[in-house]
Design an enzyme around this catalytic site. Structure first.
Site, PDB file in Angstrom:
ATOM      1  N   ILE A 283       0.816  -1.224   0.000  1.00 32.99           N
ATOM      2  CA  ILE A 283       0.000   0.000   0.000  1.00 32.99           C
ATOM      3  C   ILE A 283       0.850   1.274   0.000  1.00 32.99           C
ATOM      4  CG2 ILE A 283      -2.140  -0.912   1.002  1.00 32.99           C
ATOM      5  CD1 ILE A 283      -1.229   0.120   3.706  1.00 32.99           C
TER       6      ILE A 283
ATOM      7  N   HIS B 271     -20.277  -0.016  11.585  1.00 33.30           N
ATOM      8  CA  HIS B 271     -21.074  -1.211  11.270  1.00 33.30           C
ATOM      9  C   HIS B 271     -22.238  -1.417  12.239  1.00 33.30           C
ATOM     10  CE1 HIS B 271     -18.486  -3.248  14.224  1.00 33.30           C
ATOM     11  NE2 HIS B 271     -19.403  -4.191  14.274  1.00 33.30           N
TER      12      HIS B 271
ATOM     13  N   LYS C 193     -26.648  -3.098  12.039  1.00 32.96           N
ATOM     14  CA  LYS C 193     -27.208  -4.207  12.825  1.00 32.96           C
ATOM     15  C   LYS C 193     -28.727  -4.148  12.786  1.00 32.96           C
ATOM     16  CE  LYS C 193     -23.189  -4.943  15.695  1.00 32.96           C
ATOM     17  NZ  LYS C 193     -22.681  -6.294  15.477  1.00 32.96           N
TER      18      LYS C 193
ATOM     19  N   GLU D 234     -18.436  -7.024  25.821  1.00 34.03           N
ATOM     20  CA  GLU D 234     -17.780  -8.093  25.054  1.00 34.03           C
ATOM     21  C   GLU D 234     -17.018  -8.996  26.011  1.00 34.03           C
ATOM     22  OE1 GLU D 234     -16.349  -6.823  20.915  1.00 34.03           O
ATOM     23  OE2 GLU D 234     -15.690  -5.219  22.232  1.00 34.03           O
TER      24      GLU D 234
ATOM     25  N   ASP E  28     -12.272   3.332  20.365  1.00 28.43           N
ATOM     26  CA  ASP E  28     -12.605   2.134  19.592  1.00 28.43           C
ATOM     27  C   ASP E  28     -14.114   1.915  19.515  1.00 28.43           C
ATOM     28  OD1 ASP E  28     -11.928  -0.340  18.230  1.00 28.43           O
ATOM     29  OD2 ASP E  28     -12.566  -1.388  20.038  1.00 28.43           O
TER      30      ASP E  28
ATOM     31  N   HIS F   2     -19.548   3.712  17.788  1.00 29.75           N
ATOM     32  CA  HIS F   2     -20.688   2.793  17.848  1.00 29.75           C
ATOM     33  C   HIS F   2     -21.739   3.234  18.880  1.00 29.75           C
ATOM     34  CE1 HIS F   2     -18.295   0.391  15.295  1.00 29.75           C
ATOM     35  NE2 HIS F   2     -17.648  -0.299  16.202  1.00 29.75           N
TER      36      HIS F   2
END
Ligand code: BG6
EC number: 1.1.1.49
Length: 496
Positions: free
Chosen positions: A97, A185, A189, A223, A242, A247
């Site tokens: 890259i 993402h 959901k 998690e 993160d 999110h």
């Protein structure tokens, strides 16, 4: 949100290039999701997928790798015409890259115009490498045709407000905004999309969805996994960058937003931005009252002993990176003023569960005070994001019998029928990229406002470098997280 759109095949891309094709994100999420789209016959006939990676592989070794990745992730059979069709879509492009020549070779291998005028470039690479890929794409003209070729950027977008702005300026130097797909993402959901339906397709709910009836909102993404092999990235990022800045804050915007004027990308995003702009800024001296961070030490999960964060491979000695964060926000608008939103997320917690829990206020009169009931717990609406995808409404009913006693009943709406298969969020989002629907992608002002909200916390933690509270792996996090609550009768809701 691929629903009733009219598909215009001439607008669909014919190449989908994955930078970082042999990395964790590609193997855990992208490749299985692409395969699920194949199984569902949603990938156009002419779509070629190019796996771009540094490894000295041939197409055959790539295919072998692909098979082994999918074997662990998908239920569908890896044989027969569907699987063969999927394998046949791939090309393997060995490249670096950082080296512009790799891009020149890539450009030469992509199907030529006018047969193909759109390509998707998916940057499944670490954020530090975004800039070099964008510049190299431009150097060989792959950012052209402007407005056509699309670039998908994973989170975190920048590491604070300033770096996010720098990254955005760079993107806009080489790409038009409509070419940029900033992915979060969690928006793909099922439960999150269902939240829109739950709120705006049911007249029952919306009148109650405000400060007059709701006591507080909790958003938990727990998690049980640790940081896996991602210390290089995670030790710099931490849970706030993160997970929470993107999110969890995105989930909060969907819970709190006003009905959009239409189900269109910009209408939705306008409403989400208004929520973020209304969040009460956290003053420096108030950070302690609004945010808690902590790091896991060794413990037990599902009967297995697991190492502490400091013992994970490649974590810096004495690292103060948080693996747990909880925060309290207020949205100062007509609908929400005074209602606390409690957000928390952590690694190595008791179990994997993501839940939006909405607690209603107590009834204004304790009518049952003189009965065996004495005190009635308030109602909850629970939206489970994972592992279960469901919605629960907790209400009181009288227990049959002679006494005035009640029990809590959960009215359950599981989104999945027994014969339906749960998809990961990436299927929806990849299809959206291919079809050019940006509704579930993040506009830069959303990123910017989210950074504005969390920046004071980050800055404060940066100077408080002596100590970080800990929690045992396998627990629900540090007890310090309880101090965020405004009232004694508020506690974390861990499960359905
Ligand atoms: C990613 C984070 O964005 O989301 C990971 O970087 C986290 O740390 C993951 O594990 C959680 O997503 P999901 O869909 O697997 O619950």
């Amino acid at each position: 949100m691929n629903s009733s759109k009219v598909r215009q095949s001439e607008n669909l891309p014919c190449s989908f290039v994955i930078f970082g094709a042999t990395g964790d994100l590609a193997s855990n999420k992208l490749l299985p999701a692409l395969f699920h789209l194949e199984v569902a016959s949603r990938l156009g006939e002419g779509l070629t997928i190019v796996a771009f990676s540094r490894r000295d592989w041939t197409l055959d070794s790539w295919r072998e790798y692909l098979r082994s990745v999918l074997a662990n992730k998908v239920k569908a059979k890896l044989e027969g015409p569907v699987f063969e069709r999927f394998l046949a879509r791939f090309r393997y492009h060995r490249g670096d890259i950082n080296d512009v020549e790799s891009y020149r070779a890539l450009a030469a291998n992509l199907p030529p115009e006018p047969a193909c005028s759109r390509t998707v470039f998916y940057l499944a690479i670490k954020p530090a490498d975004f800039a070099v890929v964008i510049k190299n794409l431009e150097a060989v003209g792959l950012n052209q045709p402007r407005g056509m070729n699309r670039v998908v950027i994973e989170k975190p977008f920048g590491e604070d407000l300033e770096s996010a702005q720098v990254l955005n300026r760079l993107l806009h130097q080489y790409l038009d905004e409509e070419q940029v797909y900033r992915i979060d993402h969690f928006l793909g959901k099922e439960t999150v999309q269902n939240l829109l339906v739950f709120r705006f397709a049911n007249t029952l709910i919306e009148p109650l969805w405000n400060r007059n009836f709701i006591d507080h909102v909790q958003i938990t993404v727990a998690e049980s996994i640790g940081i896996e092999k991602r210390a290089g990235y995670y030790d710099r990022a931490g849970a706030l960058r993160d997970m929470l800045q993107n999110h969890l804050m995105q989930l909060m915007t969907v819970v709190a937003m006003e009905p959009p004027v239409a189900l269109e990308a910009d209408a939705l995003r306008d409403e989400k931005v208004k929520v973020l702009r209304s969040i009460r800024p956290i003053a420096k001296r108030a950070v302690h009252a609004h945010a808690v961070r902590a790091q896991y030490t060794f413990g037990n999960i599902d009967g297995q002993a697991v190492a502490g964060y400091q013992q994970e491979e490649n974590v810096e000695i004495n690292s103060l990176t948080e693996t747990f964060v909880a925060a309290k926000f207020y949205i100062d608008n007509w609908r929400w003023r005074g209602v606390p939103f409690y957000l928390r997320t952590g690694k190595r917690l008791t179990k994997q569960t993501s839940l939006i829990a909405i607690r209603f206020k107590h009834p204004p009169q304790q009518l049952f005070r003189e009965t065996p009931l004495e005190f009635i717990e308030p109602n909850w609406v629970l939206l489970s994001i994972q592992p279960e995808q469901s919605m629960h409404l907790e209400i009181h009913v009288k227990q049959p019998g002679l006494d005035m006693d009640t029990r809590v009943m959960q009215m359950n709406a599981s989104f999945l029928k027994t014969d339906e298969q749960a998809l990961d969020a990436y299927e929806t989002l990849l299809l959206d990229v291919i079809e050019g629907d940006r509704s579930l992608f993040i506009r830069f002002d959303e990123v910017e406002w989210a950074w504005r909200v969390v920046d004071p916390i980050l800055k404060h933690w940066l100077v408080e470098r002596e100590f970080i509270p800990t929690y045992s792996a396998g627990s629900w996090g540090p007890t310090e997280a309880n101090r965020l609550f405004d009232n004694d009768d508020q506690t974390w809701r861990n499960e359905l």
